[in-house]
Design a protein around this motif. Structure first.
Motif, short mmCIF file in Angstrom:
data_model
loop_
_atom_site.label_atom_id
_atom_site.label_comp_id
_atom_site.label_asym_id
_atom_site.label_seq_id
_atom_site.Cartn_x
_atom_site.Cartn_y
_atom_site.Cartn_z
N PHE B 153 0.83 -1.19 0.00
CA PHE B 153 0.00 0.00 0.00
C PHE B 153 0.88 1.26 0.00
O PHE B 153 0.68 2.18 -0.80
N CYS B 516 -5.98 -1.92 4.33
CA CYS B 516 -5.27 -1.39 3.16
C CYS B 516 -6.03 -1.72 1.87
O CYS B 516 -6.14 -0.88 0.97
N ALA B 520 -7.45 1.02 -0.65
CA ALA B 520 -7.00 1.01 -2.04
C ALA B 520 -8.19 1.03 -2.98
O ALA B 520 -8.22 1.79 -3.97
N SER B 528 -5.05 0.58 -6.22
CA SER B 528 -5.68 -0.75 -6.11
C SER B 528 -5.12 -1.74 -7.11
O SER B 528 -5.17 -2.94 -6.87
#
Ligand code: MGD
Ligand code: MGD
Ligand code: SF4
Ligand code: SF4
Ligand code: SF4
Ligand code: SF4
Ligand code: SF4
Ligand code: MO
Lengths: 197, 758, 298
Positions: B153, B516, B520, B528
């Motif tokens: 992330f 996370c 995302a 993502s």
């Protein structure tokens, strides 16, 4: 040859004990021991003058004595010595009179503050009966605790007890403890704490 | 009744993991009341870096016991007290179970519950804002724990600055080793050593490999007659159970090691061939450098006796295999990286690299691309942020400060200053804490998120193997087993789920990985696409596929059954292929790179301060970690019951001189603050040192941590009996925030203090 | 040699105050009963007025005593186990029967005494004496079985307990007789003669008691280390004020002086002496029970 009866014994190899308290905590969780009371603990004692100082770690449990005075004095046979040597307390029979506590020379018994009955280390008989080692033995990170059948010459505990000079705590009391130690220092046993009152 | 831990056990037998005979522990358990066999699930412990194999025992839905996994090659069934007390962490009635938002003033302790949806929106909105302004370096991530999805992330976000708590302690060690061998650390093969010199490590009570390491040390000493010699300013548990304890003046290990080195060289005991072929410092040159470190000088500085140093040096060089190891006592100093190089030098002098009973490179499980073990070098980054307060120094503006399982308000050296900063809403506009408890830091936060514990989450880690056999540890959830009815009601229900047990963290606690993933998703593609996973379990499943050998042997299924997996790669440690034949790079005893930076290239001793600046009444304050205290056990009833109050260790003779008696209250002051603490007078500490255990004196986290009795669903909390003794003190309130200018690691054991009797 | 305990566990006291009170009350009861039988059992006419008072006091006190046991035991609802699961080796088992038989006997004995049935009174008086001795003597055995407790683990304990029981019994009798005569009798006149002879009896029992205590202490202080520590505890340690001053000086020596010095042989002084004894013997029980388990075992 007839197989001899089982006689369990526990052995603390103090050369291996690192004083980590894992045995004490494993026992708390295995046996649901409430705060304020203990079936096992690790006494720590320092001795000597700087820089010639020493520190001893002495794990303590019920000795599951051969001649347990706690059994003699229990008025209702709630404390009994099983044929395999485990000194057991029947939780349904104990009346909580505390006589066994008063009589035990090792201070290992207590009254469960929630259940109001006497308790102590009984070598995790629920595990032992199922063929398992006691929880503290399993936990000990350095294998300082050995448990097994003293009558079985092949068992590790029997071998260690014969191979090493082993000691018991307060042999003079005459309860014939079956918790043995390797490397027991008398100063660690005898050191007493001033109690506050 | 045996669990399925058979594959690995037999694998271990074939791989030299049986060096400790007769593990004879089996991994089952019975209920104390019903005598039913309990469900046993293998997983791994995350309460300290050792990463021991665990077996979690469940009675019905409830987790009731945690013991060591007998098949795990590192801990071999052993476990430490904290490992078992992990039960208290998950079952704690005071755990943080819902997301909270601050309502009153900051630090006022008034909260209102919010939903996760709200929490996600707040966070993602702030991140998006920073992104759009190109200000992502105002998003500070302070992590007390590694997590691969958090890592991804952060990487996907780009420039977010990271405060990595776990690496801080080891920066000095890593710097030292990287300067010499391009690998941040080596593993000491103590299970096979005959002479072990321990400089300031306490593996009987803590250490990075704690239990597995202690097992091997004890085994060597007791079963094989090895000698363990410990240098420490106080009698640690390890010192107490060593063959000898040498109390030395704090921070002087380097000169002791250097004078030992001199003895070894002068007496011709060094490994000539290794020194010539495998190091960049031929003996004559080194001899020259070492000539200044005479025994007399070392004895004078350290307070040890010259004869002792000399005898130990000879013993070390002759009673081989030998190894010199070190811990925080050596590295947690402002000259920590130099100190570490000096201890390392002892090992090079006897040719101690990839040697049985000596040092070896850590072995890791290979992913798809095979790498030599020493290539796995993530050396220290010089520009690393070391404390929350450093952010100010860097002139960084902060927008959002995200603390994950990190508690700087308590753990930072000089933490009172950190608290001041975190309280300042101008400097830290938005503070988020994700933790299992309302820690000192969370208490100051604007939003608090409930974290899943290590017993409720997924993880995969190649733990440093003490047997040379690379191991992959699986962490899998073992808490809150869902009933069939609950499983049927799960969103995205799959039939497969009915066969396998399904767990969910307590309350609304969440794994950081899942947080996370959701963030995302909300932030969108840019982030993502680097996190293409459904959830943490899915991530682990995909990660497993990147280990080809594991995949072919059953993948996740086998991991879940065994809790870990061994690489079929052989233990290369004790094989004939020695370091010399495998590696061209020489050990750089003389670090050219350091010289270029204007640093002294040789291993050298630097005093904490000039002798003429020392005053009679000052002490060096040492902190140390007790076997029972650590991250997970601050609020553990079982750990705290045994150890709840930390006292100030003071040499008995000195105390007598100062008129201080055991139990007296004293005031300890440093340049950053004062503390009031009770004294333990003892014969087990150097006269010029004082010591306080860290991990005590919490004013947040929970009532157990604060030594307060209370009623809860757990009957024990009413029985808390140490209220009068109290929770002890937090030494970090008076520890100066010093760092090693070379290594960058903390100099947490260098604070000078004075004591006044109250 | 510098030795310091850094960590240890000391469990809560096994017996404590409740048991000290229980022992004290059974002692009072036994003492009163024995006095009561002096006239009715042994025909000492002089002590006849004690007969009824003695048995009433003995019975009442003995009915109160077991309540302290019930408070003490964790599972009072299981008290019936004591009569079902018999361990004849345990002094508590002896005690549970004694605690039933003795009060019943007291009541029968008292009943016949009030009915003026001399022969049966005598018979039950004689049955009662061994019961009274046992009911208090067994408490001495309870302590004596405490193997590791130096202050308890002595064969003197039962006899020590009995003698102090008689001492406290006499003192209580003196007080009760005075109260009875002064407030509840027709003549409102105190039988001074009786009080004086009780006083003399008490004085000699105190001597015997002091002899036993001294024997115990002398042996303790040269015996094994725990015994020496126990002697130290009561002679110079935490329990020394209670033991030396309250139990022995105030509770025995001063009353003894009052009782034997002719100048003090007046009612008010004898009352003072008796009160001192009654209190002193309570602290004797307290010091033995609580002091006995004060020192940690390990
Ligand atoms: N129980 C427990 N185990 C843990 C942890 C925990 O919190 N609790 N934390 C884990 C973590 S995060 C880490 S980083 C490691 C840390 O492991 P270590 O760094 O090894 O532990 P410390 O207790 O910081 O320091 C070790 C010893 O150094 C001694 N010492 C201090 N100054 C000097 C000196 O100048 N010279 C010498 N020779 N000795 C000195 C101290 O007395 C102490 O005994 O432990 C890990 N394991
Ligand atoms: N004076 C002094 N200070 C020191 C040190 C020293 O030696 N001396 N050591 C330093 C070192 S080496 C370190 S590593 C740092 C430690 O510093 P941090 O990493 O900040 O450690 P903690 O505050 O102990 O732990 C952070 C939080 O993790 C939570 N937690 C614990 N276990 C789990 C879990 O399994 N899952 C989840 N989800 N949460 C958990 C706890 O609630 C705790 O609040 O302290 C440093 N501070
Ligand atoms: S677990 Fe083992 S090493 Fe640890 S204190 Fe207990 S006996 Fe000693
Ligand atoms: S140690 Fe005490 S409780 Fe255990 S068997 Fe012996 S006498 Fe009984
Ligand atoms: S407390 Fe229980 S086990 Fe102990 S003596 Fe009394 S009845 Fe027996
Ligand atoms: S054997 Fe069982 S009961 Fe005894 S100390 Fe060990 S864990 Fe506790
Ligand atoms: S040493 Fe203890 S805390 Fe660390 S991983 Fe092992 S069991 Fe867990
Ligand atoms: Mo650390």
């Amino acid at each position: 040859m007839k197989k001899k009866a089982i006689r369990y014994a526990m052995l603390f190899d103090l050369r291996k004990c690192i004083g980590c308290h894992a045995c004490a905590v494993a026992c708390k969780s295995e046996n649901n021991v409430p705060l304020g009371v203990w079936r096992s603990w690790v006494k720590k004692v320092e001795k000597g003058q700087y820089p010639n100082s020493k520190e001893f770690f002495l794990p303590l449990v019920c000795n599951n004595c051969e001649k347990p005075i706690c059994v003699t004095v229990c008025p209702v046979w709630a404390s009994i010595r099983r044929p395999d040597g485990i000194v057991y307390i029947d939780p349904h029979r104990c009346i909580g009179c505390r006589y066994c506590m008063a009589a035990c020379p090792y201070g290992v018994r207590y009254i469960n503050p929630l259940k109001k009955i006497a308790e102590k280390c009984y070598w995790c008989h629920h595990r032992v009966d199922a063929g398992l080692k006691p929880a503290c033995v399993m936990a000990c990170p350095t294998d300082a605790i050995i448990f097994g059948d003293l009558e079985d010459p092949e068992s590790e505990v029997a071998k260690s007890v014969t191979k090493n000079a082993v000691q018991v705590i307060k042999p003079e009391i005459g309860t014939a403890p079956h918790t043995f130690y390797i490397g027991l220092d008398i100063a660690a046993v005898e050191a007493k704490q001033e109690r506050e009152r | 009744m045996k669990t399925g831990i058979t594959l690995v056990a037999s694998a271990a037998a074939g791989m030299g993991a049986t060096q400790i005979p007769d593990m004879k522990k089996n991994s089952s358990a019975v209920s104390r009341t019903s005598l039913k066999t309990l469900r046993a699930i293998p997983t791994s412990c995350e309460q300290c870096p050792a990463g021991c194999g665990l077996i979690a025992y469940l009675n019905g839905e409830r987790l009731v016991q945690l013991l060591g996994n007998p098949s795990h090659p590192n801990n071999q069934g052993g476990i430490c007290a904290k490992g078992i007390a992990g039960l208290n962490l998950v079952n704690d009635p005071e755990r943080l179970l819902f997301p909270l938002k601050r309502i009153g003033p900051r630090g006022g302790g008034q909260w209102s519950k919010i939903t996760w949806d709200e929490a996600y929106s707040i966070l993602s909105r702030r991140i998006e804002q920073m992104m759009s302004k190109g200000n992502l370096n105002e998003f500070i991530i302070d992590k007390g724990r590694e997590d691969p999805l958090l890592e991804r992330f952060i990487t996907a976000l780009g420039t977010a600055p990271v405060l990595d708590r776990l690496s801080l302690k080891n920066l000095n060690r890593d710097t030292a080793f990287v300067s010499m061998i391009e690998s941040p650390y080596l593993i000491e093969d103590v299970g096979k050593s005959r002479t072990i010199l321990n400089f300031g490590a306490n593996p009987y009570a803590n250490h990075d490999y704690f239990i597995g390491f202690a097992r091997r040390l004890v085994h060597s000493r007791v079963e094989k007659g090895a000698r363990l010699i410990t240098f420490d300013v106080r009698m640690s548990e390890t010192a107490a159970k060593s063959d000898a304890w040498y109390p030395l003046k704090a921070g002087t290990d380097a000169i002791v090691a250097l004078s030992m080195a001199r003895v070894i060289v002068e007496k011709g005991l060094a490994d000539q061939e290794f020194m010539k072929k495998n190091t960049n410092s031929p003996l004559p040159v080194l001899k020259d450098h070492l000539s200044q470190y005479t025994l007399q000088k070392a004895a004078m500085v350290s307070g040890l006796r010259a004869e002792d140093i000399e005898r130990l040096a000879v013993e070390f060089a002759t009673q081989k295999p030998s190894v010199a190891l070190f811990g925080g006592g050596v590295t947690d100093h402002i000259h920590g990286s130099q100190n570490a190089r000096c201890i390392a030098l002892l090992n090079w002098l006897i040719g101690n690299l990839e040697q049985e009973g000596g040092l070896f490179f850590p072995r890791f499980i290979e992913k798809s691309q095979p790498r030599a073990p020493w290539q796995k070098s993530s050396g220290p980054k010089p520009d690393q942020i070391k404390a929350t307060l450093d952010l100010q120094k860097l002139g960084n503006r902060i927008d959002t400060y995200f603390a994950y399982l990190s508690n700087p308000a308590y753990d930072d050296l000089d933490c009172r200053s950190t608290v001041k900063l975190l309280k300042n809403e101008k400097k830290v506009p938005f503070l988020v804490a994700m933790d299992t408890h309302l820690t000192e830091t969370a208490f100051l936060a604007d939003m608090v998120l409930p974290a899943a514990t290590y017993l409720e989450s997924w993880g995969l880690k190649s733990a440093p193997s003490l047997e040379g056999v690379p191991i992959l540890n699986l962490r899998q959830p073992v808490v809150s087993l869902l009933s069939t009815a609950e499983v049927l009601r799960l969103p995205g229900f799959e039939v497969g789920k009915l066969i396998e047990p399904v767990f969910r963290p307590k309350g609304e606690a969440k794994e950081i990985g899942n947080l996370c993933l959701e963030l995302a998703r909300r932030i969108g593609d840019r982030v993502s696409k680097s996190l293409p996973f459904k959830d943490t379990q899915d991530y682990i499943a995909q990660e497993v596929l990147t280990f080809p050998a594991l995949k072919s042997q059953g993948g996740l299924k086998i991991l879940k059954r065994e809790g870990m997996w061994f690489s079929p790669q052989k233990d290369s440690r004790h094989s004939a292929a020695k370091y010399s034949s495998r590696r061209k790079n020489k050990v750089k005893i003389y670090a050219e790179a350091w010289r270029q930076k204007g640093l002294s290239p040789w291993p050298e001793y630097h005093p904490l301060r000039k002798p003429e600046e020392e005053t009679e009444d000052e002490f060096i304050l040492t902190t140390f970690k007790s076997s029972l205290s650590s991250k997970g056990t601050s609020n553990s009833k079982w750990a705290r019951e045994i150890l709840h109050e930390n006292r100030l260790w003071m040499n008995r003779e000195i105390a007598k001189e100062l008129g201080i008696q055991n139990g007296d209250k004293v005031q300890v002051s440093s340049s950053v603050g004062t503390l009031i603490i009770r004294v333990l007078t003892t014969s087990r500490i150097h006269p010029k040192s004082l010591a306080i255990a860290e991990g005590f004196g919490h004013n947040a986290i929970g009532k157990i941590a604060k030594a307060e009795r209370f009623s809860s669903s757990d009957q024990d909390t009413r029985l808390l009996w140490w209220e009068k003794e109290g929770p002890g003190v937090n030494p970090n309130e008076i520890i100066e925030r010093k760092t090693d200018s070379i290594g960058g690691g903390l100099g947490s054991k260098d604070t000078l203090v004075r004591v006044k009797k109250l | 040699m510098d030795v310091q305990v850094l960590y240890n566990i000391i469990h809560q006291d096994a017996f404590g105050l409740n048991i000290a009170i229980y022992f004290y009350l059974t002692g009072l009861s036994a003492g009163s009963f024995i006095l009561s039988t002096l006239a009715y059992g042994f025909g000492l006419e002089k002590f006849k007025p004690l007969g009824k008072v003695g048995v009433v006091v003995a019975t009442i006190v003995l009915i109160i005593a077991p309540f302290f046991l019930l408070i003490h035991i964790g599972m009072p609802s299981r008290a019936w186990h004591l009569f079902v699961y018999l361990n004849m080796a345990s002094p508590i088992t002896w005690g549970s029967f004694l605690l039933i038989l003795y009060p019943i006997n007291c009541i029968i004995y008292g009943y016949f005494m009030f009915k003026e049935h001399m022969k049966l009174t005598r018979i039950f008086g004689f049955i009662g004496i061994p019961l009274a001795i046992s009911v208090h003597g067994y408490t001495g055995f309870i302590l004596a079985f405490g193997k590791a407790r130096a202050l308890w683990n002595t064969a003197l304990m039962p006899i020590l307990f009995l003698v102090s029981a008689v001492v406290s019994g006499i003192a209580l009798m003196i007080l009760v007789v005075i109260i009875k005569d002064r407030f509840f009798s027709k003549e409102k006149k105190i039988d001074k003669e009786l009080i004086l002879s009780l006083g003399k009896l008490m004085a000699w029992m105190i001597v015997f008691d002091l002899f036993l205590v001294a024997s115990d202490l002398i042996v303790l202080s040269i015996s094994h280390s725990d015994a020496q520590a126990a002697a130290h505890l009561i002679l110079a340690g935490k329990f020394s004020p209670l033991f030396l001053i309250v139990e022995n000086l105030l509770g025995k020596i001063i009353p003894f002086i009052i009782l034997i010095v002719p100048r003090f042989r007046t009612l008010p002084w004898i009352i003072v002496a008796s009160i001192l004894v009654v209190v002193g013997i309570f602290f004797m029980r307290y010091v033995v029970v609580v002091g006995g388990e004060f020192a940690p075992l390990l």
